[in-house]
Design a protein around this motif. Sequence first.
Motif, PDB file in Angstrom:
ATOM      1  N   MET A 197       0.721  -1.524   0.286  1.00  0.00           N
ATOM      2  CA  MET A 197      -0.322   0.296  -0.004  1.00  0.00           C
ATOM      3  C   MET A 197       0.622   1.749   0.241  1.00  0.00           C
ATOM      4  O   MET A 197       0.229   2.069  -0.591  1.00  0.00           O
ATOM      5  N   ALA A 198       1.899   1.282   0.931  1.00  0.00           N
ATOM      6  CA  ALA A 198       2.883   2.472   0.602  1.00  0.00           C
ATOM      7  C   ALA A 198       3.643   2.306  -0.517  1.00  0.00           C
ATOM      8  O   ALA A 198       3.300   3.814  -1.192  1.00  0.00           O
ATOM      9  N   GLU A 199       3.522   1.548  -0.365  1.00  0.00           N
ATOM     10  CA  GLU A 199       4.535   1.865  -2.791  1.00  0.00           C
ATOM     11  C   GLU A 199       3.289   1.957  -3.643  1.00  0.00           C
ATOM     12  O   GLU A 199       3.900   3.388  -4.433  1.00  0.00           O
ATOM     13  N   ARG A 200       2.337   1.445  -3.708  1.00  0.00           N
ATOM     14  CA  ARG A 200       1.360   1.653  -4.493  1.00  0.00           C
ATOM     15  C   ARG A 200       0.819   3.451  -4.703  1.00  0.00           C
ATOM     16  O   ARG A 200       0.401   4.114  -5.239  1.00  0.00           O
ATOM     17  N   ALA A 210       2.570   6.112  -3.246  1.00  0.00           N
ATOM     18  CA  ALA A 210       3.402   6.950  -3.892  1.00  0.00           C
ATOM     19  C   ALA A 210       3.879   7.245  -5.073  1.00  0.00           C
ATOM     20  O   ALA A 210       3.966   8.217  -5.053  1.00  0.00           O
ATOM     21  N   GLU A 211       3.699   6.131  -5.883  1.00  0.00           N
ATOM     22  CA  GLU A 211       3.638   6.057  -7.098  1.00  0.00           C
ATOM     23  C   GLU A 211       2.360   7.285  -7.729  1.00  0.00           C
ATOM     24  O   GLU A 211       2.676   7.736  -8.155  1.00  0.00           O
ATOM     25  N   LEU A 212       1.086   6.789  -7.115  1.00  0.00           N
ATOM     26  CA  LEU A 212      -0.234   7.358  -7.849  1.00  0.00           C
ATOM     27  C   LEU A 212       0.431   8.814  -7.447  1.00  0.00           C
ATOM     28  O   LEU A 212       0.177  10.057  -8.180  1.00  0.00           O
ATOM     29  N   GLU A 213       0.950   8.406  -6.220  1.00  0.00           N
ATOM     30  CA  GLU A 213       1.005  10.282  -5.746  1.00  0.00           C
ATOM     31  C   GLU A 213       2.075  11.058  -6.411  1.00  0.00           C
ATOM     32  O   GLU A 213       1.799  12.811  -6.682  1.00  0.00           O
ATOM     33  N   SER A 240      -4.222  11.309  -5.394  1.00  0.00           N
ATOM     34  CA  SER A 240      -4.622  10.090  -5.818  1.00  0.00           C
ATOM     35  C   SER A 240      -4.398   8.937  -5.319  1.00  0.00           C
ATOM     36  O   SER A 240      -5.121   7.206  -5.537  1.00  0.00           O
ATOM     37  N   GLY A 241      -3.504   8.645  -4.435  1.00  0.00           N
ATOM     38  CA  GLY A 241      -2.609   7.573  -4.113  1.00  0.00           C
ATOM     39  C   GLY A 241      -3.664   6.664  -2.408  1.00  0.00           C
ATOM     40  O   GLY A 241      -4.083   5.946  -2.067  1.00  0.00           O
ATOM     41  N   LYS A 242      -3.517   8.773  -1.793  1.00  0.00           N
ATOM     42  CA  LYS A 242      -4.954   8.496  -0.505  1.00  0.00           C
ATOM     43  C   LYS A 242      -6.728   7.456  -1.498  1.00  0.00           C
ATOM     44  O   LYS A 242      -7.051   7.107  -0.516  1.00  0.00           O
ATOM     45  N   THR A 243      -7.055   8.350  -2.646  1.00  0.00           N
ATOM     46  CA  THR A 243      -8.167   7.375  -2.608  1.00  0.00           C
ATOM     47  C   THR A 243      -7.971   6.400  -3.203  1.00  0.00           C
ATOM     48  O   THR A 243      -8.521   5.862  -3.099  1.00  0.00           O
ATOM     49  N   TRP A 244      -6.458   5.531  -3.913  1.00  0.00           N
ATOM     50  CA  TRP A 244      -6.537   4.103  -3.915  1.00  0.00           C
ATOM     51  C   TRP A 244      -6.434   3.700  -2.875  1.00  0.00           C
ATOM     52  O   TRP A 244      -6.942   2.640  -2.703  1.00  0.00           O
ATOM     53  N   GLU A 245      -5.804   3.972  -1.970  1.00  0.00           N
ATOM     54  CA  GLU A 245      -6.050   3.303  -0.706  1.00  0.00           C
ATOM     55  C   GLU A 245      -7.569   3.126  -0.203  1.00  0.00           C
ATOM     56  O   GLU A 245      -7.662   1.967   0.301  1.00  0.00           O
TER      57      GLU A 245
END
Length: 202
Positions: free
Chosen positions: A60-63, A65-68, A74-79
């Motif tokens: 979750m942290a890696e994915r 960060a990639e989206l952010e 977008s990273g927070k939305t994906w989480e």
Amino acid sequence: MKKGLLLIAAIMVSQMVISQKLKVEQGDFDFFEGLDQINVEFIYDNMTLYKDNRSNEEYMAERSAELEEKTRGSGKTWEKKWIGSRDLIYEPKFLELMNRYLEEDEGLYFGEDLADAQITLLVETVWVYPGWNAAVMRQPAKLSTNLKFVESGNRSNVLLEISAKNAPGNRFGGTFSNEDRIGEGYAKTGKSVGKLIRKKGF
């Protein structure tokens, strides 16, 4: 050109032969006769992902960060979507297929929060490979779970334990959503385990 087509065909065939492996680790199927409901709980505490068995927190942290890096927020939305898919996709898919084979045919209902149920099924997610889709080529998700049927009032008493490894997950025509592909892995697990119980328990 011809070699490229052969390569694509080989990849598609390799995807088709992925199959789930069910194994009875302990117990038997004698207790199903006469039951009309089983409580179900889903456990994700120790799940790992990909070949390197990274933890869910690491993934979750890696994915995220990639989206952010691409789009702020977008990273927070994906989480939220990643965690929310458990309630919205994975668990309903599993229960739907279990009940399709066992409630309709044998009168045995599987559901969450059944306080009066004598037996509880613990569905532990062990390992997940989300798969991928690049339009022309795709790789289905894979899901490994451990399923324990225990006495609701004495969970140390395991009546039946089944390991389900590498359930393939993909939609007809493909999907670009990791969560949808993984959800199909839960559906496949529910279908396979439901058919096994119907065969062995009734």
